[in-house]
Design a protein around this motif. Structure first.
Motif, PDB file in Angstrom:
ATOM      1  N   VAL A  83      21.709 -12.242  36.775  1.00  0.00           N
ATOM      2  CA  VAL A  83      22.748 -13.252  36.595  1.00  0.00           C
ATOM      3  C   VAL A  83      22.445 -14.107  35.362  1.00  0.00           C
ATOM      4  O   VAL A  83      23.320 -14.341  34.511  1.00  0.00           O
ATOM      5  N   LEU A  84      21.214 -14.553  35.231  1.00  0.00           N
ATOM      6  CA  LEU A  84      20.860 -15.420  34.107  1.00  0.00           C
ATOM      7  C   LEU A  84      20.992 -14.699  32.771  1.00  0.00           C
ATOM      8  O   LEU A  84      21.368 -15.299  31.755  1.00  0.00           O
ATOM      9  N   ALA A  85      20.718 -13.403  32.761  1.00  0.00           N
ATOM     10  CA  ALA A  85      20.845 -12.626  31.522  1.00  0.00           C
ATOM     11  C   ALA A  85      22.290 -12.573  31.041  1.00  0.00           C
ATOM     12  O   ALA A  85      22.555 -12.415  29.836  1.00  0.00           O
ATOM     13  N   ALA A  86      23.234 -12.737  31.960  1.00  0.00           N
ATOM     14  CA  ALA A  86      24.665 -12.684  31.595  1.00  0.00           C
ATOM     15  C   ALA A  86      25.220 -14.042  31.194  1.00  0.00           C
ATOM     16  O   ALA A  86      26.328 -14.107  30.651  1.00  0.00           O
ATOM     17  N   LEU A  87      24.488 -15.123  31.461  1.00  0.00           N
ATOM     18  CA  LEU A  87      24.984 -16.456  31.135  1.00  0.00           C
ATOM     19  C   LEU A  87      24.712 -16.804  29.677  1.00  0.00           C
ATOM     20  O   LEU A  87      23.798 -16.252  29.063  1.00  0.00           O
ATOM     21  N   PRO A  88      25.458 -17.749  29.123  1.00  0.00           N
ATOM     22  CA  PRO A  88      25.216 -18.142  27.728  1.00  0.00           C
ATOM     23  C   PRO A  88      23.816 -18.716  27.563  1.00  0.00           C
ATOM     24  O   PRO A  88      23.270 -19.368  28.460  1.00  0.00           O
ATOM     25  N   ALA A  89      23.216 -18.472  26.420  1.00  0.00           N
ATOM     26  CA  ALA A  89      21.926 -19.075  26.109  1.00  0.00           C
ATOM     27  C   ALA A  89      22.115 -20.587  25.932  1.00  0.00           C
ATOM     28  O   ALA A  89      23.172 -21.050  25.503  1.00  0.00           O
TER      29      ALA A  89
END
Length: 464
Positions: free
Chosen positions: A457-463
């Motif tokens: 999930v975190l990998a898909a969120l904006p940096a």
């Protein structure tokens, strides 16, 4: 015809001995073993039906499958559930408006039903969440990988192993203060309340923090327990209770003849069980996870209010209502004390609101709910642990003995979470401005991988 000879004396003695042993086994089962199971089933079936609004047959087949040898019946008119094993060790749980379900052990069902909490919630607005119950943002924020995020969420509901089911029921992902992903299993929706199990401990910690902020409790002072005044337990502080380093003896095991299940399913007053335990270690020398510790904290919170009704209103007036957590139900035991270790029900969106409060450092809509510094304190690992437990939250800091070891190795080290039995999680990741909620009914711990799910999930969120 000569009469049949009597059996030898040794055989008669053997039969009598076997009969006595069988009777003793039945008495032991009915009096000591089975009440744990029937109490568990009656209480959880009652809450699932009357608090969460679920169908009894699904509750039995999914939630209570490991206890399939226990039968239960639902009385919708009286709002009670009765559980037994072939009529033995019967237990009854009773639903009370505003307070959820409680077991009638010594208390009568009638006396329990007299306990109610009247709450008048303003209707939810259509404003975007979290102010209301509107839909998520119409447009994804820049940098969000929608396909990857949807795939990660969908994978949480997949069942790759039919012999070890995940039974994910709800996922809510919050980024930048808005819901960017939300999904529910069949039979569940955004209005369904879910049991938090030990995520309730983090709610209890928040309530303690509010009272500390009001000057009613002092974090580093001895816990205000009069019964401990004349023995070594008088040295135990509120901080040590919050960090599970009090040194108090308590068996955190769930099964027959264990402290935890005895406390939750076999007595009217859960705190009494934990308050009576002696010290097993000097305070602040050993970490020992204990649901009994949390129920001591619930009891301490109760003592700050002159009336039981004011205590019952406190979580709603001080925490749930300001956050818009209209669905939250904090259940009590028969004595009226909140079962702070285990029994808060709320929707997935409301659990996400609780996580967002911590992500925002205890401030909600410009108003400070938690005292300044409480969030930082709550996520700071206890010195007696291995980096994975803080003040009634689980941390993700490295183990001091092994800097490469973390609770969730593929999630940022600043993450921390409210965590509950059967895979409940409110994961707060400040460095990614994110809250991830996963709720389910995972009986096999090995079936669910929070680390893998959260990292996807975190990998898909904006940096950030």
């Amino acid at each position: 015809m000569s009469p049949k000879p009597a059996p030898p004396r040794w055989r008669r003695r053997l039969l009598v001995g076997l009969g006595v042993a069988l009777l003793a086994a039945i008495v032991f089962l009915a009096g000591w073993i089975l009440p744990t199971a029937t109490g568990y089933v009656a209480k959880n079936a009652c809450s699932a039906v009357f608090v969460a609004g679920r169908a009894p047959d699904r509750v039995g087949a999914e939630d209570l499958a490991p206890q399939s040898y226990v039968s239960f019946t639902v009385d919708r008119e009286q709002r009670r559930v009765r559980a037994s094993v072939f009529g033995l060790a019967a237990r009854t749980a009773v639903y009370r408006d505003g307070l959820g379900c409680a077991l009638a052990i010594d208390a009568t069902p009638e006396s329990l039903q007299a306990q109610t909490l009247a709450l008048a919630h303003a209707p939810a607005s259509d404003a975007p969440w979290p102010a209301g119950e509107g839909e998520r943002l119409a447009a994804d924020p820049p940098g969000l990988d929608r396909a990857a995020l949807d795939a990660a969420v969908a994978a949480a509901f997949a069942e790759p192993n039919p012999d070890s089911l995940r039974r994910t029921r709800a996922v809510v992902v919050v980024h930048g203060g808005a819901i960017v992903a939300e999904r529910y299993a069949d039979g569940f929706d955004r209005d369904t309340r879910h049991l938090g199990w030990s995520m309730s401990k983090s709610i209890t910690s928040a309530l303690v923090g509010i009272l500390v902020g009001r000057g009613l409790l002092t974090r580093d002072a001895p816990a205000p327990v009069p019964a401990w005044a004349d023995d070594p337990r008088r040295a135990v502080t509120l901080d040590q209770l919050l960090r599970m380093s009090s040194g108090l003896e308590f068996e955190e095991r769930y099964g027959p003849l264990a402290d935890a299940t005895h406390m939750l399913f076999e007595v009217d007053d859960a705190a009494d069980v934990a308050l009576a335990r002696p010290l097993a270690h000097d305070p602040d020398t050993v970490f020992s996870y204990s649901s009994g510790t949390t129920n001591i904290l619930s009891w301490i919170v109760r003592r700050q209010f002159p009336e039981l009704a004011a205590y019952h209103r406190f979580p709603h007036e001080a925490l749930f209502a300001p956050l818009g957590m209209r669905s939250a139900v904090f259940e009590t035991d028969a004595s009226g004390t909140f079962l702070g270790s285990s029994f808060v029900y709320a929707t997935a969106r409301d659990w996400a609101r609780f996580g967002l409060l911590y992500l925002r450092d205890g401030v909600w809509d410009g108003a400070r709910i938690l005292p300044e510094g409480w969030v930082a304190y709550s996520r700071t690992p206890t010195k007696t642990g291995t980096g994975d437990y803080a003040a009634h939250f689980w941390a993700n800091a490295p183990d001091p003995a092994d800097p490469n070891k973390r609770r969730l190795p593929h999630v940022p080290a600043d993450a921390y979470q409210a965590s509950g039995f059967q895979g409940q999680a409110v994961l707060i990741v400040p460095s990614r401005d994110a809250v991830i909620v996963r709720l389910g009914m995972t009986h096999d711990r090995g079936a669910w991988d929070l680390d893998g799910f959260a990292s996807a999930v975190l990998a898909a969120l904006p940096a950030t």
